[in-house]
Design an enzyme around this catalytic site. Structure first.
Site, mmCIF file in Angstrom:
data_model
loop_
_atom_site.group_PDB
_atom_site.id
_atom_site.type_symbol
_atom_site.label_atom_id
_atom_site.label_comp_id
_atom_site.label_asym_id
_atom_site.label_seq_id
_atom_site.Cartn_x
_atom_site.Cartn_y
_atom_site.Cartn_z
ATOM 1 N N LEU A 1 0.810 -1.215 0.000
ATOM 2 C CA LEU A 1 0.000 0.000 0.000
ATOM 3 C C LEU A 1 0.850 1.275 0.000
ATOM 4 O O LEU A 1 1.673 1.495 0.895
ATOM 5 C CB LEU A 1 -0.936 0.004 1.208
ATOM 6 C CG LEU A 1 -1.906 1.187 1.290
ATOM 7 C CD1 LEU A 1 -2.773 1.268 0.036
ATOM 8 C CD2 LEU A 1 -2.771 1.087 2.531
ATOM 9 N N HIS A 2 0.633 2.089 -1.014
ATOM 10 C CA HIS A 2 1.346 3.357 -1.124
ATOM 11 C C HIS A 2 0.558 4.317 -1.999
ATOM 12 O O HIS A 2 -0.234 3.903 -2.845
ATOM 13 C CB HIS A 2 2.745 3.148 -1.709
ATOM 14 C CG HIS A 2 2.766 2.662 -3.129
ATOM 15 N ND1 HIS A 2 2.514 1.354 -3.480
ATOM 16 C CD2 HIS A 2 3.005 3.314 -4.302
ATOM 17 C CE1 HIS A 2 2.608 1.211 -4.781
ATOM 18 N NE2 HIS A 2 2.910 2.400 -5.318
ATOM 19 N N LEU A 3 0.760 5.591 -1.788
ATOM 20 C CA LEU A 3 0.213 6.634 -2.643
ATOM 21 C C LEU A 3 1.363 7.526 -3.097
ATOM 22 O O LEU A 3 2.408 7.570 -2.443
ATOM 23 C CB LEU A 3 -0.846 7.462 -1.902
ATOM 24 C CG LEU A 3 -2.076 6.689 -1.423
ATOM 25 C CD1 LEU A 3 -1.957 6.367 0.052
ATOM 26 C CD2 LEU A 3 -3.364 7.470 -1.691
#
Lengths: 162, 85
Positions: A131-133
């Site tokens: 999970l990353h933005l």
């Protein structure tokens, strides 16, 4: 050249050598992989790629959020960074409400329209299933900002755009 | 970890082993300092050899004619086109 179509607004990126110099993309066959720990994940980046870590306790209505800020070592813009909510929990690259809240806090806290936070999912060029933005800095007004947004669900951070 | 002033609520703790800075945000205004740190540290790392896979160096930029007003930026290793208002 890659072409990304977002709600009929086109963003083009012509990457001359980025495809060879960037981290090799992970082949993602499932949204929920058997084990993130055994594959490349953002807990395995070099220490110098970690900008800092933030414990966000600013929200009265949700739990604190632990955010790791990493550089994107193949940047598209200056200050291009990765926002990794609760990175040590090894969540897959599936956008969660908590992650949206974390990102919204950063966005509201930065209070600068030149910063944009983007999410790209598996199947949409996400290269790491962790999970990353993306935090990008573009000193221009982009077309997507001319959309008028409407609240889709009252009291929730969910909007539709016209 | 409640504190009274902005300086106190934004704690910069140096982890002795890794040297990774850690901030605590008690209110959204604390992100002003986070933003400053991001700019400072990102820029420093960008100037450090072998951290980034390539250096961003805007050679030229231009807004294309037409309704989409594409912004074209030419870097040493990258050409990026953003859609501008």
């Amino acid at each position: 050249m890659s072409i990304i179509n977002i709600l009929s607004i086109l963003i083009f990126q012509l990457n001359v050598e980025r495809q060879t110099l960037r981290r090799p993309a992970m082949i993602i066959t499932s949204l929920v992989p058997d084990s993130i720990e055994t594959k490349f994940n953002f807990n395995k980046v070099k220490s110098e790629e970690i900008l800092f870590e933030v414990i966000d306790r600013s929200s009265e209505h949700s739990n604190e959020c632990f955010i790791s800020f990493l550089i994107n070592n193949s940047p598209l813009t200056k200050y291009h960074s990765l926002i990794c909510p609760n990175v040590r929990k090894n969540w897959p690259q599936v956008l969660t409400l908590d992650a949206i809240k974390c990102a919204a806090n950063v966005m509201f806290g930065f209070n600068d329209r030149n910063y944009r936070i983007l999410y790209n999912s598996p199947g949409a060029f996400a290269s790491v299933n962790h999970l990353h933005l993306h935090l990008l800095y573009v000193e221009r007004t982009l077309s997507i900002q001319r959309f008028v947004s409407f609240v889709l669900i009252t009291n929730h951070l969910l909007f539709t755009m016209n | 970890m409640a504190s009274s002033t902005a300086e106190q609520t934004l704690l910069f703790l140096i982890e002795s082993m890794s040297g990774i800075g850690q901030f605590t945000v008690e209110k959204l205004q604390d992100y002003d300092k986070i933003k400053e740190q991001l700019i400072r540290r990102w820029t420093k790392l960008h100037e450090t050899p072998n951290v980034f896979r390539y250096k961003l160096n805007v050679r030229n930029e231009k807004i294309l004619d037409g309704s989409f007003q594409f912004l074209v930026q030419v870097y040493d290793f990258l050409c990026a086109i953003f859609c501008q208002l």
